[in-house]
Motif scaffolding. Structure first.
Motif, PDB file in Angstrom:
ATOM      1  N   HIS A 175      46.119  35.470  46.221  1.00 32.57           N
ATOM      2  CA  HIS A 175      45.870  36.076  47.533  1.00 32.57           C
ATOM      3  C   HIS A 175      47.108  36.811  48.020  1.00 32.57           C
ATOM      4  CE1 HIS A 175      48.269  32.683  49.169  1.00 32.57           C
ATOM      5  NE2 HIS A 175      47.636  31.982  48.249  1.00 32.57           N
ATOM      6  N   GLY A 176      46.877  37.698  48.976  1.00 29.69           N
ATOM      7  CA  GLY A 176      47.993  38.286  49.674  1.00 29.69           C
ATOM      8  C   GLY A 176      48.663  37.251  50.553  1.00 29.69           C
ATOM      9  N   ILE A 177      49.917  37.513  50.902  1.00 29.49           N
ATOM     10  CA  ILE A 177      50.691  36.576  51.717  1.00 29.49           C
ATOM     11  C   ILE A 177      51.724  37.388  52.494  1.00 29.49           C
ATOM     12  CG2 ILE A 177      52.329  36.089  49.833  1.00 29.49           C
ATOM     13  CD1 ILE A 177      52.385  33.157  50.830  1.00 29.49           C
ATOM     14  N   GLY A 178      52.123  36.879  53.635  1.00 31.65           N
ATOM     15  CA  GLY A 178      53.110  37.577  54.466  1.00 31.65           C
ATOM     16  C   GLY A 178      53.486  36.732  55.659  1.00 31.65           C
ATOM     17  N   SER A 179      53.094  37.149  56.837  1.00 28.45           N
ATOM     18  CA  SER A 179      53.392  36.353  58.023  1.00 28.45           C
ATOM     19  C   SER A 179      52.547  35.084  58.078  1.00 28.45           C
ATOM     20  CB  SER A 179      53.172  37.185  59.293  1.00 28.45           C
ATOM     21  OG  SER A 179      51.838  37.663  59.354  1.00 28.45           O
ATOM     22  N   THR A 180      51.450  35.069  57.328  1.00 23.74           N
ATOM     23  CA  THR A 180      50.615  33.875  57.177  1.00 23.74           C
ATOM     24  C   THR A 180      50.386  33.610  55.698  1.00 23.74           C
ATOM     25  OG1 THR A 180      48.602  35.203  57.370  1.00 23.74           O
ATOM     26  CG2 THR A 180      49.445  34.180  59.391  1.00 23.74           C
ATOM     27  N   MET A 181      49.910  32.400  55.385  1.00 21.37           N
ATOM     28  CA  MET A 181      49.787  31.992  53.980  1.00 21.37           C
ATOM     29  C   MET A 181      48.691  32.742  53.238  1.00 21.37           C
ATOM     30  SD  MET A 181      49.091  28.173  52.391  1.00 21.37           S
ATOM     31  CE  MET A 181      47.744  27.806  53.508  1.00 21.37           C
ATOM     32  N   HIS A 182      47.498  32.809  53.795  1.00 22.39           N
ATOM     33  CA  HIS A 182      46.369  33.423  53.094  1.00 22.39           C
ATOM     34  C   HIS A 182      45.982  34.724  53.770  1.00 22.39           C
ATOM     35  CE1 HIS A 182      44.850  29.474  51.059  1.00 22.39           C
ATOM     36  NE2 HIS A 182      45.759  30.109  50.356  1.00 22.39           N
ATOM     37  N   GLN A 183      46.101  35.819  53.041  1.00 22.33           N
ATOM     38  CA  GLN A 183      45.735  37.140  53.531  1.00 22.33           C
ATOM     39  C   GLN A 183      44.971  37.880  52.444  1.00 22.33           C
ATOM     40  OE1 GLN A 183      49.335  39.188  54.667  1.00 22.33           O
ATOM     41  NE2 GLN A 183      49.738  37.844  56.415  1.00 22.33           N
ATOM     42  N   ASP A 184      44.378  38.997  52.816  1.00 13.50           N
ATOM     43  CA  ASP A 184      43.848  39.906  51.814  1.00 13.50           C
ATOM     44  C   ASP A 184      45.037  40.526  51.072  1.00 13.50           C
ATOM     45  OD1 ASP A 184      41.208  39.467  52.570  1.00 13.50           O
ATOM     46  OD2 ASP A 184      41.291  41.057  54.092  1.00 13.50           O
ATOM     47  N   PRO A 185      44.808  40.926  49.820  1.00 13.98           N
ATOM     48  CA  PRO A 185      43.565  40.897  49.061  1.00 13.98           C
ATOM     49  C   PRO A 185      43.404  39.592  48.279  1.00 13.98           C
ATOM     50  CG  PRO A 185      45.207  42.085  47.825  1.00 13.98           C
ATOM     51  CD  PRO A 185      45.871  41.691  49.118  1.00 13.98           C
ATOM     52  N   HIS A 186      42.162  39.254  47.964  1.00 14.94           N
ATOM     53  CA  HIS A 186      41.877  38.145  47.060  1.00 14.94           C
ATOM     54  C   HIS A 186      42.187  38.591  45.635  1.00 14.94           C
ATOM     55  CE1 HIS A 186      39.927  34.756  45.165  1.00 14.94           C
ATOM     56  NE2 HIS A 186      39.008  35.524  44.603  1.00 14.94           N
ATOM     57  N   VAL A 187      42.798  37.694  44.842  1.00 13.92           N
ATOM     58  CA  VAL A 187      43.151  38.028  43.454  1.00 13.92           C
ATOM     59  C   VAL A 187      42.448  37.034  42.526  1.00 13.92           C
ATOM     60  CG1 VAL A 187      45.013  38.537  41.849  1.00 13.92           C
ATOM     61  CG2 VAL A 187      45.432  38.739  44.310  1.00 13.92           C
ATOM     62  N   PRO A 188      41.247  37.347  42.039  1.00 15.69           N
ATOM     63  CA  PRO A 188      40.538  36.422  41.148  1.00 15.69           C
ATOM     64  C   PRO A 188      41.309  36.216  39.844  1.00 15.69           C
ATOM     65  CG  PRO A 188      39.100  38.195  41.929  1.00 15.69           C
ATOM     66  CD  PRO A 188      40.505  38.586  42.271  1.00 15.69           C
ATOM     67  N   ASN A 189      41.017  35.109  39.198  1.00 17.68           N
ATOM     68  CA  ASN A 189      41.670  34.812  37.920  1.00 17.68           C
ATOM     69  C   ASN A 189      40.906  35.359  36.720  1.00 17.68           C
ATOM     70  OD1 ASN A 189      43.993  33.534  38.890  1.00 17.68           O
ATOM     71  ND2 ASN A 189      42.883  31.609  39.180  1.00 17.68           N
ATOM     72  N   ALA A 190      40.025  36.305  36.972  1.00  8.96           N
ATOM     73  CA  ALA A 190      39.345  37.080  35.930  1.00  8.96           C
ATOM     74  C   ALA A 190      38.915  38.390  36.573  1.00  8.96           C
ATOM     75  CB  ALA A 190      38.140  36.336  35.373  1.00  8.96           C
ATOM     76  N   GLY A 191      38.894  39.457  35.806  1.00  4.19           N
ATOM     77  CA  GLY A 191      38.512  40.742  36.376  1.00  4.19           C
ATOM     78  C   GLY A 191      38.575  41.849  35.348  1.00  4.19           C
ATOM     79  N   ARG A 192      38.373  43.065  35.836  1.00  6.93           N
ATOM     80  CA  ARG A 192      38.365  44.238  34.961  1.00  6.93           C
ATOM     81  C   ARG A 192      39.558  45.122  35.294  1.00  6.93           C
ATOM     82  NH1 ARG A 192      32.555  46.945  35.336  1.00  6.93           N
ATOM     83  NH2 ARG A 192      33.535  48.279  33.748  1.00  6.93           N
ATOM     84  N   PRO A 193      40.291  45.562  34.285  1.00  4.39           N
ATOM     85  CA  PRO A 193      41.443  46.429  34.552  1.00  4.39           C
ATOM     86  C   PRO A 193      41.014  47.750  35.167  1.00  4.39           C
ATOM     87  CG  PRO A 193      40.962  46.345  32.203  1.00  4.39           C
ATOM     88  CD  PRO A 193      40.091  45.314  32.852  1.00  4.39           C
ATOM     89  N   GLY A 194      41.925  48.322  35.953  1.00  4.92           N
ATOM     90  CA  GLY A 194      41.656  49.624  36.552  1.00  4.92           C
ATOM     91  C   GLY A 194      40.808  49.571  37.800  1.00  4.92           C
ATOM     92  N   ARG A 195      40.449  48.372  38.267  1.00  3.01           N
ATOM     93  CA  ARG A 195      39.598  48.229  39.446  1.00  3.01           C
ATOM     94  C   ARG A 195      40.397  47.606  40.600  1.00  3.01           C
ATOM     95  NH1 ARG A 195      34.062  48.498  38.254  1.00  3.01           N
ATOM     96  NH2 ARG A 195      33.816  49.742  36.351  1.00  3.01           N
ATOM     97  N   GLY A 196      39.929  47.850  41.812  1.00  2.00           N
ATOM     98  CA  GLY A 196      40.465  47.154  42.973  1.00  2.00           C
ATOM     99  C   GLY A 196      41.632  47.863  43.641  1.00  2.00           C
ATOM    100  N   PHE A 197      42.214  47.176  44.584  1.00  2.00           N
ATOM    101  CA  PHE A 197      43.282  47.694  45.429  1.00  2.00           C
ATOM    102  C   PHE A 197      44.475  48.147  44.591  1.00  2.00           C
ATOM    103  CE2 PHE A 197      47.066  46.945  48.125  1.00  2.00           C
ATOM    104  CZ  PHE A 197      46.732  47.714  49.232  1.00  2.00           C
ATOM    105  N   ARG A 198      45.022  49.323  44.937  1.00  2.00           N
ATOM    106  CA  ARG A 198      46.193  49.823  44.230  1.00  2.00           C
ATOM    107  C   ARG A 198      47.458  49.225  44.844  1.00  2.00           C
ATOM    108  NH1 ARG A 198      46.752  53.924  40.740  1.00  2.00           N
ATOM    109  NH2 ARG A 198      44.741  54.861  41.294  1.00  2.00           N
ATOM    110  N   LEU A 199      48.305  48.645  44.018  1.00  2.00           N
ATOM    111  CA  LEU A 199      49.500  47.955  44.489  1.00  2.00           C
ATOM    112  C   LEU A 199      50.563  48.951  44.927  1.00  2.00           C
ATOM    113  CD1 LEU A 199      49.779  45.230  41.696  1.00  2.00           C
ATOM    114  CD2 LEU A 199      48.331  45.257  43.728  1.00  2.00           C
TER     115      LEU A 199
END
Length: 260
Positions: A175-199
């Protein structure tokens, strides 16, 4: 909400991450056969208080838990893999212990987890589980960097876990983290390359591969928090908070002694 840290925020995150890494290193050294999980929770509180920090777990009350959590650290033994609520249990030689710690210091949170075998007995199955999660974490970190996508991280983690013969549960992940522990984005432990939020530089992510030896199904303890393998098999969990930088990914939750 997705937070992007300024250089000042990143400097604070480094301090928080080092504190989390140091505390987990200290707790691992103190966790021996006969150690009570409630002692680990007490030691955690003392170490956090001494640093002027705050545990993210004491008042943690998400929709999936029976909150508030009411303890300073998550302690999972053997088949307990996530959100292990400390209770009156003395560790035995050969127990597989997972410690998950998140704190806030100077307005920035960091989150990490380690799994290890207590005492002199080192069951091969337990070592294989731990090793798979550690390698998956390394692969996820290696896939992170500016311009990469979340799916690249998820795919790298999942490839290691499935390659080691484990099934992947995607209900809970990084998960994302910053001023609080749990934030967006969710980071699943399986997925497809080239998809999702750009870092992008300044993004903080907590990556946390976890596995169960022979299942991908979880059950919840009567405490409303502790998640266990549905079959009673052993489990493992590894986690680091990282920062996306201009050059790649920086691990923030290494103990200070590992940085020299």
């Amino acid at each position: 909400m997705i937070e992007i840290q300024s250089p000042t925020g990143l400097a604070r995150a480094r301090e928080t991450g080092a504190l989390v890494g140091d505390i987990l290193h200290e707790l691992k050294g103190r966790s021996t056969p006969g150690t009570n999980l409630l002692d680990i929770d007490r030691w955690t509180r003392e170490l956090i208080d001494a640093a002027g920090a705050t545990s993210c777990y004491v008042d943690y009350a998400p929709s999936f838990g029976r909150g508030p959590f009411g303890h300073h650290i998550c302690t999972g033994v053997n088949d307990a893999v996530l959100h292990g609520r400390p209770h009156d249990y003395a560790l035995a030689d050969g127990d597989l212990l997972s410690l998950d710690l998140a704190v806030v210091l100077d307005g920035v949170a960091a989150d990490a987890a380690i799994s290890f075998v207590v005492g002199g007995s080192q069951p091969p199955e337990s070592l294989a589980l731990i090793g798979a999660t550690e390698r998956a974490l390394e692969a996820g970190i290696a896939a992170a960097g500016p311009g990469a996508r979340l799916g690249d991280i998820s795919a790298a983690i999942g490839a290691v876990l499935t390659g080691a013969g484990y099934r992947v549960n995607t209900e809970f992940g990084g998960h994302g983290i910053g001023s609080t522990m749990h934030q967006d984005p969710h980071v699943p432990n399986a997925g497809r390359p080239g998809r999702g939020f750009r870092l992008r530089p300044g993004l903080l992510l907590a990556l946390e591969p976890w596995v169960m030896a022979d299942t991908d199904e979880l059950v919840v303890d009567p405490d409303g928090w502790t998640l266990r393998s549905a079959t009673g098999c052993r489990t493992a969990h590894s986690e680091h908070t990282i920062a996306i930088t201009d050059d790649g990914a920086e691990i923030l939750t290494l103990p200070r002694r590992a940085r020299t």
